[in-house]
Design an enzyme around this catalytic site. Sequence first.
Site, short mmCIF file in Angstrom:
data_model
loop_
_atom_site.label_atom_id
_atom_site.label_comp_id
_atom_site.label_asym_id
_atom_site.label_seq_id
_atom_site.Cartn_x
_atom_site.Cartn_y
_atom_site.Cartn_z
N ASP A 1 -12.25 6.70 3.65
CA ASP A 1 -11.00 6.55 4.42
C ASP A 1 -10.54 5.09 4.46
O ASP A 1 -9.43 4.81 4.88
CB ASP A 1 -11.20 7.10 5.84
CG ASP A 1 -9.88 7.35 6.55
OD1 ASP A 1 -8.82 7.30 5.87
OD2 ASP A 1 -9.90 7.58 7.77
N ASP B 1 1.54 6.48 5.41
CA ASP B 1 0.63 5.49 4.82
C ASP B 1 1.24 4.83 3.57
O ASP B 1 0.62 3.97 2.97
CB ASP B 1 -0.72 6.15 4.50
CG ASP B 1 -1.90 5.23 4.78
OD1 ASP B 1 -1.72 4.24 5.51
OD2 ASP B 1 -3.00 5.50 4.24
N LYS C 1 0.86 -1.19 0.00
CA LYS C 1 0.00 0.00 0.00
C LYS C 1 0.89 1.24 0.00
O LYS C 1 1.68 1.45 0.94
CB LYS C 1 -0.90 -0.01 1.24
CG LYS C 1 -1.68 1.29 1.47
CD LYS C 1 -2.60 1.22 2.70
CE LYS C 1 -3.24 2.57 3.01
NZ LYS C 1 -4.12 2.55 4.20
N GLU D 1 -9.47 3.41 2.12
CA GLU D 1 -8.98 3.48 0.74
C GLU D 1 -7.88 2.48 0.44
O GLU D 1 -7.72 2.05 -0.70
CB GLU D 1 -8.48 4.91 0.45
CG GLU D 1 -7.05 5.22 0.88
CD GLU D 1 -6.77 5.05 2.37
OE1 GLU D 1 -7.73 5.17 3.17
OE2 GLU D 1 -5.61 4.80 2.75
N ASP E 1 -2.77 10.14 3.15
CA ASP E 1 -4.15 9.70 3.37
C ASP E 1 -4.87 10.73 4.23
O ASP E 1 -4.75 10.73 5.45
CB ASP E 1 -4.16 8.32 4.07
CG ASP E 1 -5.58 7.83 4.32
OD1 ASP E 1 -6.53 8.42 3.78
OD2 ASP E 1 -5.72 6.82 5.06
N ARG F 1 -7.53 -0.63 1.17
CA ARG F 1 -8.03 -1.92 0.68
C ARG F 1 -8.49 -1.84 -0.76
O ARG F 1 -8.48 -2.84 -1.49
CB ARG F 1 -9.13 -2.45 1.62
CG ARG F 1 -10.35 -1.58 1.69
CD ARG F 1 -11.24 -1.93 2.88
NE ARG F 1 -10.72 -1.40 4.14
CZ ARG F 1 -11.26 -1.62 5.34
NH1 ARG F 1 -12.36 -2.37 5.43
NH2 ARG F 1 -10.74 -1.10 6.42
N LYS G 1 -10.46 12.67 7.66
CA LYS G 1 -9.96 12.35 9.00
C LYS G 1 -9.99 13.60 9.87
O LYS G 1 -9.74 14.70 9.36
CB LYS G 1 -8.49 11.89 8.90
CG LYS G 1 -8.29 10.48 8.38
CD LYS G 1 -6.82 10.11 8.41
CE LYS G 1 -6.58 8.74 7.79
NZ LYS G 1 -7.14 7.63 8.57
N1 BES Z 1 -4.25 4.58 6.81
C1 BES Z 1 -5.36 4.31 7.63
C2 BES Z 1 -5.05 3.34 8.78
C3 BES Z 1 -4.08 3.81 9.84
C4 BES Z 1 -4.56 4.39 11.01
C5 BES Z 1 -2.73 3.61 9.71
C6 BES Z 1 -3.68 4.79 11.99
C7 BES Z 1 -1.86 4.01 10.70
C8 BES Z 1 -2.34 4.59 11.85
C9 BES Z 1 -6.49 3.68 6.81
O1 BES Z 1 -6.58 4.08 5.49
C10 BES Z 1 -7.78 4.06 7.48
O2 BES Z 1 -8.04 5.21 7.60
N2 BES Z 1 -8.54 3.06 7.91
C11 BES Z 1 -9.77 3.30 8.56
C12 BES Z 1 -10.75 2.24 8.11
C13 BES Z 1 -12.17 2.49 8.55
C14 BES Z 1 -12.71 3.72 7.85
C15 BES Z 1 -12.99 1.28 8.20
C16 BES Z 1 -9.55 3.22 10.09
O3 BES Z 1 -8.74 2.41 10.52
O4 BES Z 1 -10.15 4.00 10.79
ZN ZN Z 2 -7.69 5.85 5.20
ZN ZN Z 3 -4.75 4.68 4.61
#
Ligand code: BES
Ligand code: ZN
Ligand code: ZN
Length: 483
Positions: A327, A268, A245, A329, A250, A331, A257
């Site tokens: 968010d 990210d 990834k 994204e 992000d 996946r 966010k």
């Molecule tokens: N890049 C983030 C995950 C992340 C969070 C990495 C904190 C490192 C530290 C990812 O893209 C994300 O935002 N995931 C969301 C998914 C949710 C919307 C289902 C999350 O983890 O909140």
């Molecule tokens: Zn995200």
């Molecule tokens: Zn992300």
Amino acid sequence: MKVTFTNKTMGEIDAQFEVIFVVDKNLEHEFIADAETMARFEYKGEGNLLLLESRRLYVGIGKLSLEALRIGICKAYNALKGLNVANFKVATYLAGDEISTFMAYAEGAGLGSYEFDRYKSDKKPALLTEILVAKDEFSKKTVSAKKANLGLEYGAIMAECANFAKDIVNEIPEIYTPERMASDAQALAKSDKQIKCEIFDEKYLAKEKMNAFLAVNRASAHPPRLIHLSYKPKDAKRRIVFVGKGLTYDSGGLSLKPGDSMLTMKSDKSGATAAMAIIKGASALNLPFEIHAVMGATENMIGGNAYKPDDVLISRSGVTIEVRNTDAEGRLVLADCLSWAQELKPDLMIDMATLTGACVVGLGEYTSAIMGNSDELKNRFKALAKESGELFTPLDFNDHLRELVKSQIADVSNTASSRYGGALTAGIFLDKFVKDEYKDKWLHLDIAGPAYVQKAWGYNQYGASGAPVRACLYFLRALAKEM
Ligand code: BES
Ligand code: ZN
Ligand code: ZN
């Protein structure tokens, strides 16, 4: 940071400082010459004891292990780097075989002395640049100089590759765009004859119907890049594909966010960066596998043309995806990259991603998750990567969780219907893009916790850690030895 095995005893080495590791709080060992002073300062063998007059530093390392050596060397470096000291000597503490032990010395030194000071006006070049390792041995075995030097060489490669990844992940998002990631990959291939690089742009992605990847990119001012690096030694025993990834930023997209969570999201891109660093390491270590890195690089931004919650995307594999949160994204990018990567017909495919905050909540900041359909493969990865010191926990999919990523209007939803088990439901989402023949040949590593360090720990400074570069290289080395 130079680490040299001297084939001399501690007494014979002329160095500016002496470092002694206190193992298991044992203050009786012959290496300890300051028992009286220790008693006076009530030093019990934990933490550091710095004796400036006698130019000795004691570092309590607890139980002797490879990881304790890495951390011990790093602690010694940190304690002495601010003093007017150019080198120090330390004995050999065998914590495994000679090669592993000396790898740990070199890694502790290389990782521990890393600094990201590109944006500091007042750069102070480190004076402390050399560690001399004596042949004196804590457990009184004889040390083979040949093996010691081999270990130092491998360890330096491990540290160099992790630090290569740290430099990229730490770079700021204004500079580090998908195009920059592509040019870095090209530069890596140019510098190493064993590595080939192919870059694919947005037109190619459209031709390949990588619509999930493209949707994430849509509101970004920077075009996406699919980056393919490969290392193909003669008589390769297996084909291993790493998929990463590469979100160079992000913001969360329209499901924006909150400010505090957006901070650090330059990290990210850690998965894709690790894939690049693993290729670099595979070549330097001459590993006997054909290894590929498939990196999906894009930003996730906001704008009038942004993809939206409520959209449905038709992915490369044909599986349709309901977007319920922009968010989630990573996946989406990985869905198309995994689909593309399977065309390479891997014997093993490992994706790496800072995929979910849920993984950090569940496992803490120090541990990555290993997911996949084969318990055997998950456990094998954990076992073969163990010597790296990086921490992993296998997580298991189940049919109840599988229900949660169902969509009412598409084949799958990009967010689960429950907020619990978020690391696993993200892994289950990815599994929808893994074909039957690769189900048991696939691993997903969620590195969201360890990839970026908010508070220094072990030999990791603030910022990128380089995880899971060394873990994967250790895994590959151990796999090669098994064959
Ligand atoms: N890049 C983030 C995950 C992340 C969070 C990495 C904190 C490192 C530290 C990812 O893209 C994300 O935002 N995931 C969301 C998914 C949710 C919307 C289902 C999350 O983890 O909140
Ligand atoms: Zn995200
Ligand atoms: Zn992300």
